[in-house]
Scaffold this motif. Structure first.
Motif, PDB file in Angstrom:
ATOM      1  N   GLY A 182      31.572 101.402 -19.497  1.00 15.35           N
ATOM      2  CA  GLY A 182      32.742 100.841 -20.156  1.00 15.35           C
ATOM      3  C   GLY A 182      33.211  99.580 -19.484  1.00 15.35           C
ATOM      4  N   VAL A 183      34.050  98.839 -20.180  1.00 12.67           N
ATOM      5  CA  VAL A 183      34.681  97.651 -19.621  1.00 12.67           C
ATOM      6  C   VAL A 183      36.116  97.610 -20.131  1.00 12.67           C
ATOM      7  CG1 VAL A 183      33.825  96.161 -21.491  1.00 12.67           C
ATOM      8  CG2 VAL A 183      34.558  95.138 -19.322  1.00 12.67           C
ATOM      9  N   THR A 184      37.055  97.268 -19.246  1.00 14.44           N
ATOM     10  CA  THR A 184      38.457  97.219 -19.648  1.00 14.44           C
ATOM     11  C   THR A 184      39.153  96.029 -19.010  1.00 14.44           C
ATOM     12  OG1 THR A 184      40.549  98.461 -19.695  1.00 14.44           O
ATOM     13  CG2 THR A 184      39.150  98.788 -17.779  1.00 14.44           C
ATOM     14  N   LEU A 185      40.080  95.472 -19.751  1.00 15.04           N
ATOM     15  CA  LEU A 185      40.906  94.368 -19.267  1.00 15.04           C
ATOM     16  C   LEU A 185      42.367  94.686 -19.517  1.00 15.04           C
ATOM     17  CD1 LEU A 185      41.380  91.343 -18.330  1.00 15.04           C
ATOM     18  CD2 LEU A 185      41.310  90.758 -20.763  1.00 15.04           C
ATOM     19  N   THR A 186      43.200  94.422 -18.528  1.00 18.83           N
ATOM     20  CA  THR A 186      44.647  94.399 -18.717  1.00 18.83           C
ATOM     21  C   THR A 186      45.066  92.938 -18.751  1.00 18.83           C
ATOM     22  OG1 THR A 186      44.928  96.514 -17.618  1.00 18.83           O
ATOM     23  CG2 THR A 186      46.858  95.100 -17.760  1.00 18.83           C
ATOM     24  N   GLN A 187      45.830  92.567 -19.761  1.00 15.92           N
ATOM     25  CA  GLN A 187      46.129  91.160 -20.031  1.00 15.92           C
ATOM     26  C   GLN A 187      46.682  90.420 -18.812  1.00 15.92           C
ATOM     27  OE1 GLN A 187      45.602  89.018 -22.411  1.00 15.92           O
ATOM     28  NE2 GLN A 187      46.813  87.393 -21.508  1.00 15.92           N
ATOM     29  N   SER A 188      46.043  89.299 -18.513  1.00 14.21           N
ATOM     30  CA  SER A 188      46.574  88.390 -17.494  1.00 14.21           C
ATOM     31  C   SER A 188      46.582  86.995 -18.094  1.00 14.21           C
ATOM     32  CB  SER A 188      45.750  88.475 -16.211  1.00 14.21           C
ATOM     33  OG  SER A 188      44.371  88.280 -16.479  1.00 14.21           O
ATOM     34  N   CYS A 189      45.502  86.232 -17.896  1.00 12.87           N
ATOM     35  CA  CYS A 189      45.474  84.880 -18.466  1.00 12.87           C
ATOM     36  C   CYS A 189      44.597  84.844 -19.727  1.00 12.87           C
ATOM     37  CB  CYS A 189      44.984  83.864 -17.439  1.00 12.87           C
ATOM     38  SG  CYS A 189      43.215  83.903 -17.125  1.00 12.87           S
ATOM     39  N   ILE A 190      44.824  83.836 -20.541  1.00 14.41           N
ATOM     40  CA  ILE A 190      44.125  83.747 -21.821  1.00 14.41           C
ATOM     41  C   ILE A 190      42.639  83.454 -21.632  1.00 14.41           C
ATOM     42  CG2 ILE A 190      44.578  81.289 -22.183  1.00 14.41           C
ATOM     43  CD1 ILE A 190      44.684  84.080 -24.850  1.00 14.41           C
ATOM     44  N   GLN A 191      42.298  82.724 -20.568  1.00 12.65           N
ATOM     45  CA  GLN A 191      40.883  82.433 -20.322  1.00 12.65           C
ATOM     46  C   GLN A 191      40.106  83.705 -19.990  1.00 12.65           C
ATOM     47  OE1 GLN A 191      40.355  79.302 -17.432  1.00 12.65           O
ATOM     48  NE2 GLN A 191      41.649  77.864 -18.539  1.00 12.65           N
ATOM     49  N   TYR A 192      40.707  84.555 -19.168  1.00 11.21           N
ATOM     50  CA  TYR A 192      39.989  85.777 -18.804  1.00 11.21           C
ATOM     51  C   TYR A 192      39.933  86.758 -19.975  1.00 11.21           C
ATOM     52  CZ  TYR A 192      37.702  88.355 -15.082  1.00 11.21           C
ATOM     53  OH  TYR A 192      36.760  88.975 -14.298  1.00 11.21           O
ATOM     54  N   ARG A 193      40.891  86.674 -20.871  1.00  9.36           N
ATOM     55  CA  ARG A 193      40.810  87.499 -22.075  1.00  9.36           C
ATOM     56  C   ARG A 193      39.581  87.107 -22.903  1.00  9.36           C
ATOM     57  NH1 ARG A 193      45.488  88.707 -26.692  1.00  9.36           N
ATOM     58  NH2 ARG A 193      44.131  89.925 -28.055  1.00  9.36           N
ATOM     59  N   GLN A 194      39.278  85.820 -22.963  1.00  7.03           N
ATOM     60  CA  GLN A 194      38.083  85.382 -23.682  1.00  7.03           C
ATOM     61  C   GLN A 194      36.815  85.838 -22.973  1.00  7.03           C
ATOM     62  OE1 GLN A 194      37.815  83.913 -26.759  1.00  7.03           O
ATOM     63  NE2 GLN A 194      35.658  84.421 -26.435  1.00  7.03           N
TER      64      GLN A 194
ATOM     65  N   ASN B 155      28.692  90.659 -26.088  1.00  7.15           N
ATOM     66  CA  ASN B 155      27.364  90.136 -25.763  1.00  7.15           C
ATOM     67  C   ASN B 155      26.641  90.840 -24.627  1.00  7.15           C
ATOM     68  OD1 ASN B 155      27.284  87.608 -27.565  1.00  7.15           O
ATOM     69  ND2 ASN B 155      29.229  87.338 -26.475  1.00  7.15           N
ATOM     70  N   VAL B 156      27.293  91.839 -24.004  1.00 11.20           N
ATOM     71  CA  VAL B 156      26.619  92.615 -22.960  1.00 11.20           C
ATOM     72  C   VAL B 156      26.189  93.936 -23.584  1.00 11.20           C
ATOM     73  CG1 VAL B 156      26.845  93.726 -20.717  1.00 11.20           C
ATOM     74  CG2 VAL B 156      27.930  91.498 -21.121  1.00 11.20           C
ATOM     75  N   PRO B 157      24.906  94.110 -23.866  1.00  7.65           N
ATOM     76  CA  PRO B 157      24.459  95.236 -24.695  1.00  7.65           C
ATOM     77  C   PRO B 157      24.588  96.608 -24.048  1.00  7.65           C
ATOM     78  CG  PRO B 157      22.571  94.011 -23.847  1.00  7.65           C
ATOM     79  CD  PRO B 157      23.790  93.213 -23.490  1.00  7.65           C
ATOM     80  N   THR B 158      24.721  96.670 -22.718  1.00  7.53           N
ATOM     81  CA  THR B 158      24.767  97.978 -22.054  1.00  7.53           C
ATOM     82  C   THR B 158      26.134  98.632 -22.141  1.00  7.53           C
ATOM     83  OG1 THR B 158      25.185  96.806 -19.962  1.00  7.53           O
ATOM     84  CG2 THR B 158      22.905  97.435 -20.434  1.00  7.53           C
ATOM     85  N   VAL B 159      27.160  97.902 -22.581  1.00  8.04           N
ATOM     86  CA  VAL B 159      28.508  98.456 -22.666  1.00  8.04           C
ATOM     87  C   VAL B 159      28.616  99.424 -23.837  1.00  8.04           C
ATOM     88  CG1 VAL B 159      30.928  97.923 -23.115  1.00  8.04           C
ATOM     89  CG2 VAL B 159      29.620  96.488 -21.550  1.00  8.04           C
ATOM     90  N   GLU B 160      29.027 100.660 -23.553  1.00  6.14           N
ATOM     91  CA  GLU B 160      29.166 101.674 -24.595  1.00  6.14           C
ATOM     92  C   GLU B 160      30.574 101.711 -25.188  1.00  6.14           C
ATOM     93  OE1 GLU B 160      27.897 105.399 -22.958  1.00  6.14           O
ATOM     94  OE2 GLU B 160      26.015 104.553 -22.181  1.00  6.14           O
ATOM     95  N   TRP B 161      31.570 101.328 -24.375  1.00  8.82           N
ATOM     96  CA  TRP B 161      32.940 101.306 -24.881  1.00  8.82           C
ATOM     97  C   TRP B 161      33.742 100.242 -24.155  1.00  8.82           C
ATOM     98  CZ3 TRP B 161      36.828 102.208 -21.354  1.00  8.82           C
ATOM     99  CH2 TRP B 161      36.515 102.931 -20.196  1.00  8.82           C
ATOM    100  N   ASP B 162      34.824  99.819 -24.786  1.00  5.58           N
ATOM    101  CA  ASP B 162      35.706  98.826 -24.169  1.00  5.58           C
ATOM    102  C   ASP B 162      37.140  99.140 -24.549  1.00  5.58           C
ATOM    103  OD1 ASP B 162      36.502  97.083 -26.657  1.00  5.58           O
ATOM    104  OD2 ASP B 162      34.317  97.210 -26.760  1.00  5.58           O
ATOM    105  N   TYR B 163      38.059  98.653 -23.725  1.00  9.40           N
ATOM    106  CA  TYR B 163      39.479  98.878 -24.017  1.00  9.40           C
ATOM    107  C   TYR B 163      40.303  97.732 -23.438  1.00  9.40           C
ATOM    108  CZ  TYR B 163      43.746 101.377 -25.137  1.00  9.40           C
ATOM    109  OH  TYR B 163      44.949 101.743 -25.700  1.00  9.40           O
ATOM    110  N   TYR B 164      41.219  97.236 -24.258  1.00 11.49           N
ATOM    111  CA  TYR B 164      42.107  96.147 -23.868  1.00 11.49           C
ATOM    112  C   TYR B 164      43.540  96.668 -23.768  1.00 11.49           C
ATOM    113  CZ  TYR B 164      44.997  91.943 -24.473  1.00 11.49           C
ATOM    114  OH  TYR B 164      45.942  90.972 -24.335  1.00 11.49           O
ATOM    115  N   VAL B 165      44.156  96.503 -22.602  1.00 12.11           N
ATOM    116  CA  VAL B 165      45.550  96.907 -22.393  1.00 12.11           C
ATOM    117  C   VAL B 165      46.418  95.655 -22.497  1.00 12.11           C
ATOM    118  CG1 VAL B 165      47.212  97.945 -20.808  1.00 12.11           C
ATOM    119  CG2 VAL B 165      44.860  98.812 -20.896  1.00 12.11           C
TER     120      VAL B 165
END
Length: 379
Positions: A93-105, A113-123
């Motif tokens: 999995g991969v997760t981001l908690t909002q900080s700057c707009i560049q890192y959100r992108q 684009n990273v095919p090994t990721v099975e799930w993601d979550y944005y806080v």
């Protein structure tokens, strides 16, 4: 150093991908790539997962240009490159908690684009944490994250599980604070590089293992003698920096880095949670209360006095701004924070960082800066 006291931290840092793969094999748990130190690791740990902060490699790369703008900061581009190059292929999995707009992108490009990721979550953590509504909003976001993780694992994430995880993470914060206390004294028993190894590895090593090693190191520090001149006591200021080659250079030319205000260091662990009957509230409030990143430090600039207090408490004679190129939040803060420090007797030096850094030219600038603080009359 020769006594090897921090060798395990260094080994973890240099072999962090091997560590995570080994952890995954021996525990059977999920490894989760985390972006930004505002991520509530407690929820992931309570689920039996290993949060692993995404770090760059400080190597030239040419894979990110189709996905994010070249004028995004070096850390964004280097982090995304590590995903695209398969360096984090062990993360489910991969997760981001909002900080700057560049890192959100960066996060959006990673999950697309990273095919090994099975799930993601944005806080979607509020950036205006000083708002009267921020704590309620972040509380609700973490409750939603909790609901998502329960559905993902098929298991209830109970309050007791969360309290146990929070206790482990708070212990880690407390132990790191104890470690950093040793940097206050004259001729400290710990170098800036060693402190960085300890703080940065806490962001991807199992907290229980990290805590045990910290306890062993703390037990040995009272009688430790480094037998090196401290030179000029520096503070470093910026966003993420784990460029150990740069840090080693700074401490090789007549100085010691005694404290920082960076998310690779003190901003990650500086405050613990406060007791609350509602464990999610305790976790959510802790992240709202932590020493602020510039993205979350308005309308009042609370971090200016915090940085100055750190400099004074650790007797830093000067501060070095390690500015990630194109980092808008830190660039916006820089003029006023520079003025705030210098008006209080803390001279500053500004260095602009990229994915790879010119150690030779930086060395010349550091040495010149040191000369300006020398008592020796040149003429």
């Amino acid at each position: 150093m020769a006594d090897g006291l921090f060798d395990q931290f260094k080994g973890w840092y240099e072999n962090r991908h091997d560590y995570a793969r080994d952890w995954k094999q021996r525990t059977g748990g999920q490894v989760v790539a985390t972006m930004c130190t505002y991520t509530a690791e407690e929820l992931l740990i309570a689920c039996g997962m290993l949060p692993v902060r995404v770090l760059g490699a400080h190597e030239p790369q040419n894979v990110t240009e189709p996905h994010i703008f070249g004028m995004f900061c070096p850390f964004c581009r280097d982090s995304l490159a590590q995903g695209l190059l398969g360096r984090y292929d062990y993360c489910q999995g991969v997760t981001l908690t909002q900080s700057c707009i560049q890192y959100r992108q960066t996060f959006s490009s990673w999950r697309s684009n990273v095919p090994t990721v099975e799930w993601d979550y944005y806080v979607a953590m509020p950036n205006e944490v000083q708002s009267a509504h921020a704590r309620t909003a972040h509380y609700n976001e973490l409750q939603s994250f909790r609901t998502f993780l329960q559905a993902l694992t098929g298991k209830e994430l109970t309050d007791d599980m969360l309290r146990e995880a929070l206790a482990v993470v708070d212990e880690n914060r407390r132990l790191l604070r104890e470690l950093f206390e040793y940097r206050k004294v004259a001729n400290p028993q710990i170098t800036g590089c060693e402190a960085l190894y300890a703080s940065i590895t806490a962001q991807f090593v199992d907290k229980r293992e990290h805590n045990e090693l910290l306890k062993k190191v703390l037990a040995a520090l009272p009688t430790r003698q480094l037998n090196r001149p401290e030179g000029v006591r520096f503070m470093t200021i910026g966003s993420e920096n784990d460029d150990l080659a740069f840090m080693n250079m700074v401490e090789s030319v007549g100085s010691t880095i005694v404290i920082d205000d960076q998310c690779s260091g003190t901003r990650y662990f500086w405050n613990e949670s406060k007791p609350e009957d509602d464990v999610i509230k305790a976790i959510a409030d802790r992240y709202c209360d932590r020493p602020a990143c510039p993205t979350k430090d308005y309308p009042a600039h609370t971090r200016f006095d915090h940085v100055l207090t750190l400099a004074k408490d650790y007797n830093a004679r000067a501060a070095i701004f390690l500015q990630q190129k194109f980092c808008d939040p830190h660039e916006g803060d820089y003029p006023d924070l520079k003025a705030h420090l210098e008006s209080n007797g803390i001279p500053t030096l500004f260095l602009e960082f990229d994915i790879t850094n010119p150690i030779g030219p930086f060395r010349i600038r550091i040495e010149a800066f040191l000369e300006t603080m020398s008592d020796e009359e040149l003429f």
